[in-house]
Design a protein around this motif. Structure first.
Motif, PDB file in Angstrom:
ATOM      1  N   ASP A 230     123.622  24.892  -0.534  1.00 54.16           N
ATOM      2  CA  ASP A 230     123.217  23.749   0.153  1.00 54.16           C
ATOM      3  C   ASP A 230     121.608  23.533   0.236  1.00 54.16           C
ATOM      4  O   ASP A 230     120.845  23.683   1.159  1.00 54.16           O
ATOM      5  CB  ASP A 230     123.507  24.322   1.782  1.00 54.16           C
ATOM      6  CG  ASP A 230     124.933  24.134   1.968  1.00 54.16           C
ATOM      7  OD1 ASP A 230     125.806  23.449   0.967  1.00 54.16           O
ATOM      8  OD2 ASP A 230     125.591  24.519   2.902  1.00 54.16           O
ATOM      9  N   SER A 232     118.330  21.607  -0.269  1.00 52.27           N
ATOM     10  CA  SER A 232     117.659  20.427   0.234  1.00 52.27           C
ATOM     11  C   SER A 232     116.259  20.402   0.427  1.00 52.27           C
ATOM     12  O   SER A 232     115.557  21.307   0.414  1.00 52.27           O
ATOM     13  CB  SER A 232     118.501  19.941   1.287  1.00 52.27           C
ATOM     14  OG  SER A 232     117.642  20.644   2.641  1.00 52.27           O
ATOM     15  N   THR A 234     112.846  17.938   1.860  1.00 55.90           N
ATOM     16  CA  THR A 234     112.693  16.894   2.765  1.00 55.90           C
ATOM     17  C   THR A 234     111.365  16.503   2.883  1.00 55.90           C
ATOM     18  O   THR A 234     110.471  17.345   2.645  1.00 55.90           O
ATOM     19  CB  THR A 234     113.158  16.986   4.355  1.00 55.90           C
ATOM     20  OG1 THR A 234     114.795  17.532   4.333  1.00 55.90           O
ATOM     21  CG2 THR A 234     113.051  16.157   5.185  1.00 55.90           C
ATOM     22  N   ARG A 255     114.551  12.336   1.900  1.00 55.91           N
ATOM     23  CA  ARG A 255     115.568  13.576   1.590  1.00 55.91           C
ATOM     24  C   ARG A 255     116.251  13.669   0.456  1.00 55.91           C
ATOM     25  O   ARG A 255     116.795  12.831  -0.203  1.00 55.91           O
ATOM     26  CB  ARG A 255     116.376  13.442   2.942  1.00 55.91           C
ATOM     27  CG  ARG A 255     117.200  14.885   3.076  1.00 55.91           C
ATOM     28  CD  ARG A 255     118.260  14.924   4.332  1.00 55.91           C
ATOM     29  NE  ARG A 255     119.148  15.960   4.459  1.00 55.91           N
ATOM     30  CZ  ARG A 255     118.474  17.273   4.992  1.00 55.91           C
ATOM     31  NH1 ARG A 255     117.161  17.158   5.299  1.00 55.91           N
ATOM     32  NH2 ARG A 255     119.299  18.271   5.444  1.00 55.91           N
ATOM     33  N   GLU A 257     119.554  15.932  -0.942  1.00 55.04           N
ATOM     34  CA  GLU A 257     120.494  16.988  -0.930  1.00 55.04           C
ATOM     35  C   GLU A 257     121.205  17.038  -2.001  1.00 55.04           C
ATOM     36  O   GLU A 257     121.557  16.412  -2.705  1.00 55.04           O
ATOM     37  CB  GLU A 257     121.522  16.632   0.195  1.00 55.04           C
ATOM     38  CG  GLU A 257     120.976  16.535   1.918  1.00 55.04           C
ATOM     39  CD  GLU A 257     121.997  16.142   2.663  1.00 55.04           C
ATOM     40  OE1 GLU A 257     123.246  16.051   2.347  1.00 55.04           O
ATOM     41  OE2 GLU A 257     121.690  16.179   3.995  1.00 55.04           O
TER      42      GLU A 257
END
Length: 368
Positions: A230, A232, A234, A255, A257
């Motif tokens: 996971d 990510s 930002t 963002r 992901e």
């Protein structure tokens, strides 16, 4: 062919005063600020013996203009200065500071009078918080305005039909890009894991321009017994409203992901691209924007550059940006959140200097 330069013109309803300005954006160069200059044209027959004044103001607004609670308006004047233009207190030559003023005075005739203001060095730049789709008007903003009006004296109530208001902006351009590359790295240790996790986040440069993609490099050396997933990235916009309550707004404006993972005992080195654009954040309440002129587009607010000797509390709103890297380290005894961040600046590049020799008149109607 000479490049054209717009001259902004606005006339009062009763035609008694008109304002001419060659620009509405004034640059804070950190060591000095562009002065505000222009020309006022009067109609002596409409004035009926009254005087003419011009005012430069900087206002911090934190509520709708029509809101009032127990006689207290939701606004604060950070700077106001008023000068008499007519009858003139000084010779026109003493108040004429630019070639554009000289040309306007020659073109507009004997009833044209110059004005000139200098900004103090402690004022903020134009910025506002974007209202939500159902909100009416600006909720929070730092605004600049030039107002010309006539009256018996400068303190009497200003009549709308005998006044002109022109919104201007105080802006900053990017300083020269330094060779410094923003980097953050950290080692994380976990329970039941003999070896650590090492994470490094870096950007390609310190300052990015509006509309330019932000490129981030991620390096993960996972010697731990945990599995990384996971991942990510930002871009966060941080707005500190420092004048009246020290509120802080943290908004994600870009963002990415990913489905990337880093199993135990492996490494990852990868570049990611983020796009912090207003186009992807329209109608989101609380996003800070550069000051907007009527009918013109704007962009995400530029990073605030504050002089060392200026108190931050008088700046109204301070805006900064950072890239935040997040991931989850999962294992047999649970999961842990891992994060790392690096700051950067988001600004406009310095425009190329042009030879402003030809004018194109633009008449403004209604509030601006």
């Amino acid at each position: 062919m000479s490049p054209k330069h717009v001259v902004f013109k606005k006339v009062s309803r009763d035609k008694s005063v008109a304002v001419y300005m060659a620009k509405r954006d004034f640059v804070d160069h950190c060591d000095f600020v562009d002065p505000v200059d222009g020309v006022i044209v009067i109609d002596p027959t409409q004035l009926k013996g009254k005087k003419v004044y011009v005012m430069l103001s900087c206002t911090f607004r934190y509520g709708r203009q029509d809101m009032d609670v127990m006689g207290v308006a939701f606004r604060r004047d950070l700077f106001v200065v008023t000068r008499q233009v007519y009858p003139e207190l000084q010779d026109k030559e003493q108040l004429t500071h630019t070639k554009i003023q000289q040309k306007l005075l020659r073109k507009l005739g004997d009833n044209a009078y110059p004005f000139f203001f200098e900004f103090p060095d402690n004022l903020p730049c134009s910025v506002s918080l974007q209202p939500g789709p159902t909100d009416e008007g600006k909720k929070c903003a730092v605004e600049f305005e030039v107002k010309a009006f006539c009256g018996e004296n400068q303190d009497e109530k200003i009549e709308k039909q005998s006044s002109v208001r022109l919104t201007i902006r105080k802006i900053q351009f990017s300083p020269e890009n330094t060779a410094v590359v923003p980097v953050a790295e950290m080692t994380f240790e976990f329970l039941m894991s003999e070896k650590p996790l090492h994470v490094k986040l870096s950007l390609s440069k310190e300052t990015f321009y509006h509309g330019e993609p932000v490129k981030a490099n991620v390096e993960i050396n996972n010697s731990s017994s945990r599995n990384i997933k996971d991942i990510s990235l930002t871009v966060e916009q941080v707005t500190n409203v420092v004048l009246y309550s020290n509120d802080k707004y943290v908004k994600s404006v870009a963002r990415e992901e990913t489905e990337d993972s880093v199993p135990s005992g492996t490494t990852l080195k990868k570049d990611y691209t983020l796009y912090p654009l207003l186009a992807y954040n329209k109608e989101r309440r609380g996003i800070a924007l550069d000051g907007r002129l009527k009918h013109e587009d704007t962009n995400l607010a530029s990073s605030s550059i504050v002089k060392q000797e200026v108190l931050k509390e008088v700046q109204g709103m301070l805006v900064s940006y950072k890239v935040v890297l997040k991931m989850i380290a999962s294992g047999m005894v649970g999961s842990s959140d891992v994060s790392l961040e690096v700051p950067f600046k988001l600004m406009h590049p310095k425009p190329e200097q042009v030879n402003l020799m030809t004018w194109c008149l633009r008449t403004l109607n209604g509030p601006t």
